[in-house]
Design an enzyme around this catalytic site. Structure first.
Site: not given
Ligand SMILES: *Cc1c(COP(=O)(O)O)cnc(C)c1O
Length: 384
Positions: A72, A180, A200-202, A326
């Protein structure tokens, strides 16, 4: 592990067994470099292109509009910086909000140092952005609007379709961080009039370190990682084949099971909200009462410190979060909670509980019980 209760799905989710199964061959038998012209390379390439179709399908997009990234954060950086640099000849103004993820906010702050101008729109007390405020902020030199689909801390779902339409009318690119939102709601690039969408995959049971950026056909964008011609020359470097394949499988499962999963999650989320508000005196729900992510609960418990509460929950085997992975640990007050105008008492006493597909009713009831006791205990210690 299952004697622990995990309520931090907004931070990350476990990889599904089906996803691991889909990935495994790409570490071993299909190890080829996808750029190779031999059979092993072609097999790897096939895996990537299938994942591209699966990801595109989830957004109602074409495969050629999907670019794979390292997650992400990279997708947000590429969307914001890439378009800013590509469109510099047209203007130097960007619009975003005060509650974006740091991957967007800090990229915008960095761009300000490079001579760009950025408007950071305020939100109301629920964390909502007013589409008319976006319209009013657009100037002739505006090149990009970046507004998240749903907030990662308080779960508020933004009116992205209205904002996208305004951007379209004004000829300004629209980027949305949907990290999200995917899997939690229908997300069609055309319906929300988005030119760029970060994933973002995770966050949807895929592997960490893999993401995607939807880039609408014809959108001008500058590359951030220079080198080989992978990903149509937009992102150099040998592809993370297994990760990409895992992301494709995870997004397909997320979409195929979305309706049922959302129904179940909303029911448990509402049970958790109801029970906490009923049983814990002074508890307040932060974020929007209805326009919120199906899995998000965010509360303040005035008279209790977030850190103490989180530690006690952890001791009780319950994983919750201070708001966002974060910012927790840094002790900085959350920029999101500040933007919705929380007073210090509510700001410093807040926690986020986010549910997932493995969450059970039993876990919710245990959590309510534990929270009720811990909050009462911490409050009584303070009053000694
Ligand atoms: C987790 C998150 C990100 C960052 O994604 P990563 O794959 O961990 O770098 C960006 N934006 C939002 C809204 C997130 O929840």
């Amino acid at each position: 592990m299952k004697d622990r209760i995990y309520l931090d799905y907004a931070a990350t989710a476990p990889v599904l067994p089906e996803v691991v199964d889909a990935m495994l061959p790409f570490f071993m038998s299909c190890y080829g470099n996808p750029s190779g012209i031999h059979g092993t390379g072609r097999e790897a390439r096939k895996g990537i292109e299938q994942a591209r179709r699966q990801t595109a399908a989830a957004l109602g997009a074409e495969s050629s509009e999907i670019l794979f990234t390292s997650g992400g954060s990279e997708s947000d950086n590429l969307a914001v910086q890439g378009t800013a640099y590509a469109l510099r000849d047209r203007g130097n103004h960007l619009i975003t909000s005060k509650i974006e993820h740091p991957a967007v906010l800090n990229t915008c702050r960095w761009l300000e140092k490079q001579g760009f101008q950025v408007t950071y729109l305020p939100v109301d007390s629920y964390g909502m952005i007013d589409p008319e405020a976006v319209r009013n902020a657009i100037r002739p030199e505006t090149i990009l609007v970046s507004i998240m689909t749903a907030n990662n801390e308080i779960g508020t779902v933004e009116p992205v379709a209205e904002i996208g339409e305004i951007c379209g009318d004004c000829g300004v690119l629209f980027h949305t961080d949907a990290v999200q939102a995917i899997g939690a709601m229908e997300l069609q690039a055309d319906k929300i009039h988005a030119d760029l969408i970060s994933l973002s995959a995770h966050k949807f049971h895929g592997p960490k370190g893999t993401g995607a950026l939807y880039i609408r056909k014809g959108t001008r964008i500058e590359t951030l990682i220079h080198g080989g011609s992978q990903e149509r020359g937009l992102r150099a470097g040998t592809e993370n084949t297994a990760g990409i394949v895992g992301m494709g499988k995870a997004i397909e499962i997320a979409e195929n099971t979305r309706t049922e999963n959302v129904r179940k999650t909303v029911e448990l989320r509402d049970l958790l909200i109801r029970e906490i508000l009923n049983r814990i005196p002074g508890a307040v729900l932060n974020g929007h009462p209805d326009r919120r992510l199906p899995n998000n609960c965010h509360f303040s418990f005035p008279g209790v410190e977030s850190e103490a509460l989180l530690l006690r929950l952890d001791l009780a085997g319950i994983a919750a979060s201070g708001g966002s992975a974060c910012t927790s640990g840094s002790m900085e007050p959350s920029h999101v909670l500040q933007a919705i105008g929380l007073q210090p008492e509510r700001l410093g006493s807040s926690i986020r509980l986010t549910l997932g597909r493995e969450t059970t009713r039993e876990e919710i009831l245990q959590t309510v019980q534990a929270l009720t006791e811990i909050v009462a205990d911490l409050r009584s210690m303070r009053n000694l």
